[in-house]
Scaffold this motif. Structure first.
Motif, PDB file in Angstrom:
ATOM      1  N   LEU A   1       0.840  -1.188  -0.057  1.00 29.64           N
ATOM      2  CA  LEU A   1      -0.242  -0.154  -0.128  1.00 29.64           C
ATOM      3  C   LEU A   1       0.839   1.184  -0.011  1.00 29.64           C
ATOM      4  O   LEU A   1       0.349   2.263  -0.294  1.00 29.64           O
ATOM      5  N   ASN A   2       2.062   1.091   0.428  1.00 30.85           N
ATOM      6  CA  ASN A   2       3.057   2.319   0.251  1.00 30.85           C
ATOM      7  C   ASN A   2       3.422   2.360  -1.215  1.00 30.85           C
ATOM      8  O   ASN A   2       3.668   3.480  -1.616  1.00 30.85           O
ATOM      9  N   GLU A   3       3.201   1.374  -2.083  1.00 25.73           N
ATOM     10  CA  GLU A   3       3.473   1.394  -3.590  1.00 25.73           C
ATOM     11  C   GLU A   3       2.485   1.817  -4.544  1.00 25.73           C
ATOM     12  O   GLU A   3       2.495   2.298  -5.463  1.00 25.73           O
TER      13      GLU A   3
ATOM     14  N   ALA B   1      -3.429   1.097   9.961  1.00 24.81           N
ATOM     15  CA  ALA B   1      -2.337   1.204   9.183  1.00 24.81           C
ATOM     16  C   ALA B   1      -3.126   1.159   7.618  1.00 24.81           C
ATOM     17  O   ALA B   1      -2.391   1.380   7.065  1.00 24.81           O
ATOM     18  N   LEU B   2      -4.550   0.918   7.564  1.00 24.31           N
ATOM     19  CA  LEU B   2      -5.087   1.087   6.295  1.00 24.31           C
ATOM     20  C   LEU B   2      -6.569   1.232   6.446  1.00 24.31           C
ATOM     21  O   LEU B   2      -6.945   1.137   7.714  1.00 24.31           O
ATOM     22  N   SER B   3      -7.514   1.527   5.408  1.00 29.76           N
ATOM     23  CA  SER B   3      -8.797   1.673   5.353  1.00 29.76           C
ATOM     24  C   SER B   3      -9.369   0.560   4.778  1.00 29.76           C
ATOM     25  O   SER B   3      -9.218   0.273   3.502  1.00 29.76           O
ATOM     26  N   ARG B   4     -10.200  -0.343   5.143  1.00 30.70           N
ATOM     27  CA  ARG B   4     -10.850  -1.410   4.594  1.00 30.70           C
ATOM     28  C   ARG B   4     -12.093  -1.034   3.703  1.00 30.70           C
ATOM     29  O   ARG B   4     -12.697  -0.010   3.868  1.00 30.70           O
TER      30      ARG B   4
ATOM     31  N   ILE C   1      -4.495   5.003   3.669  1.00 31.85           N
ATOM     32  CA  ILE C   1      -4.971   5.961   4.525  1.00 31.85           C
ATOM     33  C   ILE C   1      -4.255   7.388   4.113  1.00 31.85           C
ATOM     34  O   ILE C   1      -2.753   6.990   4.131  1.00 31.85           O
ATOM     35  N   SER C   2      -4.766   8.291   3.794  1.00 28.66           N
ATOM     36  CA  SER C   2      -3.907   9.614   3.702  1.00 28.66           C
ATOM     37  C   SER C   2      -3.124   9.941   4.596  1.00 28.66           C
ATOM     38  O   SER C   2      -3.653   9.609   5.838  1.00 28.66           O
ATOM     39  N   ALA C   3      -2.313  10.853   4.457  1.00 30.47           N
ATOM     40  CA  ALA C   3      -1.572  11.476   5.721  1.00 30.47           C
ATOM     41  C   ALA C   3      -2.590  12.094   6.827  1.00 30.47           C
ATOM     42  O   ALA C   3      -2.220  12.055   7.881  1.00 30.47           O
TER      43      ALA C   3
END
Length: 265
Positions: free
Chosen positions: A14-16, A48-51, A59-61
């Motif tokens: 998800l960082n990529e 750490a993420l959004s389902r 998830i945005s900054a």
């Protein structure tokens, strides 16, 4: 591969890229879709993420910012919006408030109201409304997310569905000019939808900065609301969508006459 390693790789992916799919991850790791969903649920709980349906998104900054820091963002604007909400909501009524820093300010602004029944999936709201004027406080049941005191998930949805209140007050992570009201976490969205569904008057309290942010999960559209309270004039397309639906928009800092004029333009 153990769960810790899998989850670390999911975060790296998800960082990529913006999004991952359950089926793709299951093939990649050689595990079942159920195992992947459990990984995504754990990562979502940790922020750490959004389902989303079928997978997850980065998830945005802004969404990653600590909850305590988000309270400080546009604090004056949130207080001004909350003051309007407190004028709209009368004494001796019932209201449901969802998780969010704007709805916390609404709770503060309602602290002098008598005879309220307040339901919330936000532990912070219930705590700040204890004591003072006579009121009934109801905390939604379910698992508590320790990062912000939210209670989300299917248990919370079922709990809220037992009630029918006079006012629902929700916040949101983003608004689109076309009238979409959005958030990052599908579990939060499910609760917000339940809150709106089980209320007679539906109110959104959301500052103008949310028009500059994006989020992947739709809570509702402006047409599904009775009132939008914000702190600056909204984009023309959003205002038109609200006008066509009969949704009122009140802007903090404007007089009642100015607000009525904006609605009639």
């Amino acid at each position: 591969m153990d769960a810790t390693t899998r989850q670390s790789e999911i975060v790296d992916l998800l960082n990529e890229q913006d999004r991952v799919e359950v089926d793709d991850l299951a093939r990649r790791f050689g595990v079942s879709a159920q195992t992947v969903r459990a990984d995504l649920r754990d990562l979502s709980t940790r922020g750490a993420l959004s389902r989303i349906h079928g997978g997850a998104v980065r998830i945005s900054a802004a969404a990653n910012r600590a909850y305590g820091d988000r309270r400080k963002l546009n604090a004056e604007g949130k207080q001004a919006m909350a003051a309007i909400a407190a004028e709209v909501i009368p004494e001796n009524c019932s209201v449901t408030l969802n998780i969010g820093t704007s709805t916390e300010q609404v709770a503060r602004a309602l602290s002098g109201h008598r005879g309220l029944t307040v339901i919330s999936n936000n532990i912070n709201i219930i705590n700040m409304m204890m004591g003072g004027e006579s009121r009934e406080l109801i905390l939604v049941g379910g698992a508590v997310r320790q990062s912000d005191g939210a209670i989300v998930g299917e248990d919370a949805v079922e709990f809220i569905s037992r009630y029918k209140v006079d006012f629902a007050v929700i916040g949101a992570s983003a608004m689109d000019e076309d009238g979409a009201i959005l958030d990052h976490d599908a579990r939060e969205v499910s609760v917000a939808r339940a809150i709106l569904k089980n209320a007679r008057t539906r109110v959104l309290v959301c500052d103008h900065g949310k028009f500059q942010r994006s989020a992947p999960v739709r809570i509702c559209d402006v047409a599904d609301l009775d009132l939008v309270i914000t702190d600056a004039p909204v984009p023309d397309a959003f205002a038109e969508a609200a006008r066509m639906a009969g949704t009122r928009i009140l802007i903090a800092g404007q007089s009642e006459t100015e607000n009525e004029s904006d609605e009639n333009d």
